[in-house]
Design a protein around this motif. Structure first.
Motif, mmCIF file in Angstrom:
data_model
loop_
_atom_site.group_PDB
_atom_site.id
_atom_site.type_symbol
_atom_site.label_atom_id
_atom_site.label_comp_id
_atom_site.label_asym_id
_atom_site.label_seq_id
_atom_site.Cartn_x
_atom_site.Cartn_y
_atom_site.Cartn_z
ATOM 1 N N HIS A 123 42.801 39.499 25.294
ATOM 2 C CA HIS A 123 42.635 40.310 26.500
ATOM 3 C C HIS A 123 41.678 39.611 27.454
ATOM 4 N N HIS A 124 41.989 39.712 28.720
ATOM 5 C CA HIS A 124 41.153 39.145 29.780
ATOM 6 C C HIS A 124 40.685 40.312 30.636
ATOM 7 N N ARG A 125 39.370 40.560 30.671
ATOM 8 C CA ARG A 125 38.853 41.753 31.333
ATOM 9 C C ARG A 125 37.802 41.381 32.370
ATOM 10 N N VAL A 126 37.942 41.967 33.557
ATOM 11 C CA VAL A 126 36.965 41.781 34.623
ATOM 12 C C VAL A 126 36.763 43.107 35.351
ATOM 13 N N TRP A 127 35.544 43.317 35.838
ATOM 14 C CA TRP A 127 35.310 44.352 36.832
ATOM 15 C C TRP A 127 35.580 43.753 38.201
ATOM 16 N N MET A 128 36.159 44.560 39.094
ATOM 17 C CA MET A 128 36.447 44.119 40.454
ATOM 18 C C MET A 128 36.107 45.223 41.453
ATOM 19 N N ARG A 129 35.817 44.813 42.670
ATOM 20 C CA ARG A 129 35.742 45.753 43.789
ATOM 21 C C ARG A 129 35.736 44.954 45.080
ATOM 22 N N ALA A 130 36.215 45.554 46.145
ATOM 23 C CA ALA A 130 36.077 44.940 47.456
ATOM 24 C C ALA A 130 34.590 44.819 47.753
ATOM 25 N N ASP A 131 34.150 43.647 48.210
ATOM 26 C CA ASP A 131 32.728 43.366 48.352
ATOM 27 C C ASP A 131 32.205 43.879 49.691
ATOM 28 N N GLY A 132 32.181 45.207 49.821
ATOM 29 C CA GLY A 132 31.744 45.859 51.052
ATOM 30 C C GLY A 132 32.329 47.250 51.104
ATOM 31 N N THR A 133 32.429 47.805 52.300
ATOM 32 C CA THR A 133 32.961 49.153 52.489
ATOM 33 C C THR A 133 34.263 49.091 53.266
ATOM 34 N N LEU A 134 35.282 49.804 52.776
ATOM 35 C CA LEU A 134 36.576 49.877 53.435
ATOM 36 C C LEU A 134 36.732 51.220 54.142
ATOM 37 N N ALA A 135 37.560 51.241 55.170
ATOM 38 C CA ALA A 135 37.912 52.497 55.828
ATOM 39 C C ALA A 135 38.658 53.394 54.852
ATOM 40 N N ASP A 136 38.863 54.658 55.236
ATOM 41 C CA ASP A 136 39.418 55.646 54.311
ATOM 42 C C ASP A 136 40.948 55.595 54.176
ATOM 43 N N SER A 137 41.628 54.692 54.854
ATOM 44 C CA SER A 137 43.080 54.602 54.790
ATOM 45 C C SER A 137 43.550 54.319 53.362
ATOM 46 N N GLN A 138 44.351 55.240 52.777
ATOM 47 C CA GLN A 138 44.836 55.020 51.410
ATOM 48 C C GLN A 138 45.721 53.784 51.333
ATOM 49 N N LEU A 139 46.475 53.481 52.402
ATOM 50 C CA LEU A 139 47.323 52.289 52.393
ATOM 51 C C LEU A 139 46.475 51.031 52.317
ATOM 52 N N LEU A 140 45.342 51.000 53.019
ATOM 53 C CA LEU A 140 44.468 49.833 52.975
ATOM 54 C C LEU A 140 43.946 49.603 51.564
ATOM 55 N N HIS A 141 43.565 50.656 50.862
ATOM 56 C CA HIS A 141 43.008 50.505 49.519
ATOM 57 C C HIS A 141 44.052 49.983 48.537
ATOM 58 N N VAL A 142 45.293 50.452 48.620
ATOM 59 C CA VAL A 142 46.306 49.944 47.693
ATOM 60 C C VAL A 142 46.673 48.498 48.039
ATOM 61 N N CYS A 143 46.624 48.145 49.331
ATOM 62 C CA CYS A 143 46.929 46.763 49.712
ATOM 63 C C CYS A 143 45.832 45.813 49.247
ATOM 64 N N VAL A 144 44.578 46.248 49.296
ATOM 65 C CA VAL A 144 43.493 45.412 48.793
ATOM 66 C C VAL A 144 43.619 45.246 47.282
ATOM 67 N N LEU A 145 43.987 46.307 46.563
ATOM 68 C CA LEU A 145 44.194 46.164 45.119
ATOM 69 C C LEU A 145 45.369 45.238 44.831
ATOM 70 N N ALA A 146 46.442 45.347 45.622
ATOM 71 C CA ALA A 146 47.578 44.438 45.435
ATOM 72 C C ALA A 146 47.140 42.992 45.638
ATOM 73 N N TYR A 147 46.311 42.754 46.640
ATOM 74 C CA TYR A 147 45.758 41.423 46.887
ATOM 75 C C TYR A 147 44.954 40.949 45.675
ATOM 76 N N ALA A 148 44.055 41.810 45.173
ATOM 77 C CA ALA A 148 43.184 41.436 44.065
ATOM 78 C C ALA A 148 43.952 41.262 42.759
ATOM 79 N N SER A 149 45.077 41.954 42.613
ATOM 80 C CA SER A 149 45.812 41.924 41.347
ATOM 81 C C SER A 149 46.361 40.547 41.016
ATOM 82 N N ASP A 150 46.467 39.662 42.014
ATOM 83 C CA ASP A 150 47.009 38.325 41.784
ATOM 84 C C ASP A 150 45.910 37.300 41.517
ATOM 85 N N MET A 151 44.656 37.731 41.479
ATOM 86 C CA MET A 151 43.559 36.771 41.413
ATOM 87 C C MET A 151 43.268 36.255 40.001
ATOM 88 N N THR A 152 43.406 37.091 38.979
ATOM 89 C CA THR A 152 43.033 36.659 37.620
ATOM 90 C C THR A 152 44.116 36.940 36.587
#
Length: 299
Positions: free
Chosen positions: A191-220
């Motif tokens: 298993h490969h385990r990491v904690w992740m978060r956007a390094d700052g504050t995002l606006a409240d748009s739910q679409l933005l949050h899922v798109c940032v997670l989609a972006y991060a999901s390809d990193m590790t």
């Protein structure tokens, strides 16, 4: 993600000093597509990208394009994508949205990303209005708190990794020894385990949050494949590329709050590796699941 993709993912800013809000703001700007016609959007890549467009970037931008054509009250619950050709970071990417279906509960969109007159990426996404129903999820593994773990710059210091000093919009904290260490110790973690978060504050748009997670999901994610064989990007002779990517979003979350990314690889053969991952919020809610197959040639 591949070594070239890793560089493209992080080169949103070349100023020293790590990540933080300024670097995250550049990622948000990257996801803010230009509308050039009905159902047609245009996106760009970072000014200091590597040879190919980072897969998480094109997936996130394509999801933004799809979401711009869907009522805000309908949340994306799944996406399925294929990486067809390597993207050229020196020219814009055109996203063409096909409005497949608008039903009473579900909305379906198909997006094709085009460069130089050819498709480089395709995505199908499904959106659903909120509904009550049965509810269960997997249990989050017992892991240390993210604040107790070293930062990415601290963890990579002294290893000479090319991507280690580039500012990153995603704060990543490795749980246990990272793969560039286990390759020398003989460990083969399943298993490969990491904690992740956007390094700052995002606006409240739910679409933005899922798109940032989609972006991060390809990193590790593909790291979990390589770790089973004691090899790693930028250290060994590994050629890799994402082939396809699927994400299911189970529950609401904020991408600027810590989430655990727990990934593993059930199989690798034929120069391809399969990886699966689960996302948990800090309070243990199972919020998303991902599956990806990648091309992996170890020379």
């Amino acid at each position: 993600m591949t070594e070239m993709a890793r560089e493209a993912a992080t080169e949103l800013d070349t100023s020293p000093g790590g990540g933080g809000q300024p670097v995250l703001d550049k990622l948000v700007a990257l996801l803010d597509l230009e509308k050039i016609e009905e159902n047609i959007y245009r996106g760009v890549s970072p000014a200091h990208s590597s040879v190919r467009v980072f897969g998480g970037q094109v997936a996130g931008q394509a999801l933004v394009a799809a979401g711009r054509t869907v009522p805000e009250e309908r949340r994306v619950h799944s996406l399925h994508a294929y990486f067809i050709r390597g993207g050229d970071p020196s020219v814009p990417i055109v996203y063409e949205v096909d409005r497949i279906r608008d039903g009473r509960s579900f909305t379906t969109r198909r997006v094709v990303a085009v460069q130089h007159g050819k498709a480089i990426f395709s995505l199908s996404a499904s959106f659903q209005k909120d509904e009550p129903g049965i509810d269960h999820g997997e249990t989050m593994p017992d892991v240390p708190d993210p604040e107790s773990l070293p930062t990415f710059p601290e963890l990579t210091a002294g290893y000479g990794l090319r991507f280690s000093e580039i500012p990153r919009p995603i704060d990543i904290r490795y749980i246990g020894e990272p793969p560039w260490v286990t390759r020398t110790t003989g460990e083969r973690p399943t298993h490969h385990r990491v904690w992740m978060r956007a390094d700052g504050t995002l606006a409240d748009s739910q679409l933005l949050h899922v798109c940032v997670l989609a972006y991060a999901s390809d990193m590790t994610l593909l790291d979990s494949v390589l770790a089973r064989h004691g090899v790693y990007w930028d250290v060994d002779k590994v050629l890799g590329a994402s082939l396809d990517h699927a994400l299911w979003f189970h529950r609401p979350f904020r991408a600027d709050e810590w989430f655990l990314y727990d990934s593993t690889s059930p199989s690798a053969s034929g120069a391809r590796g399969l990886a699966t991952g689960r996302f948990f919020t800090r309070d243990g809610r199972h919020v998303a699941t991902v599956v990806q197959e990648g091309l992996l040639r170890v020379r």
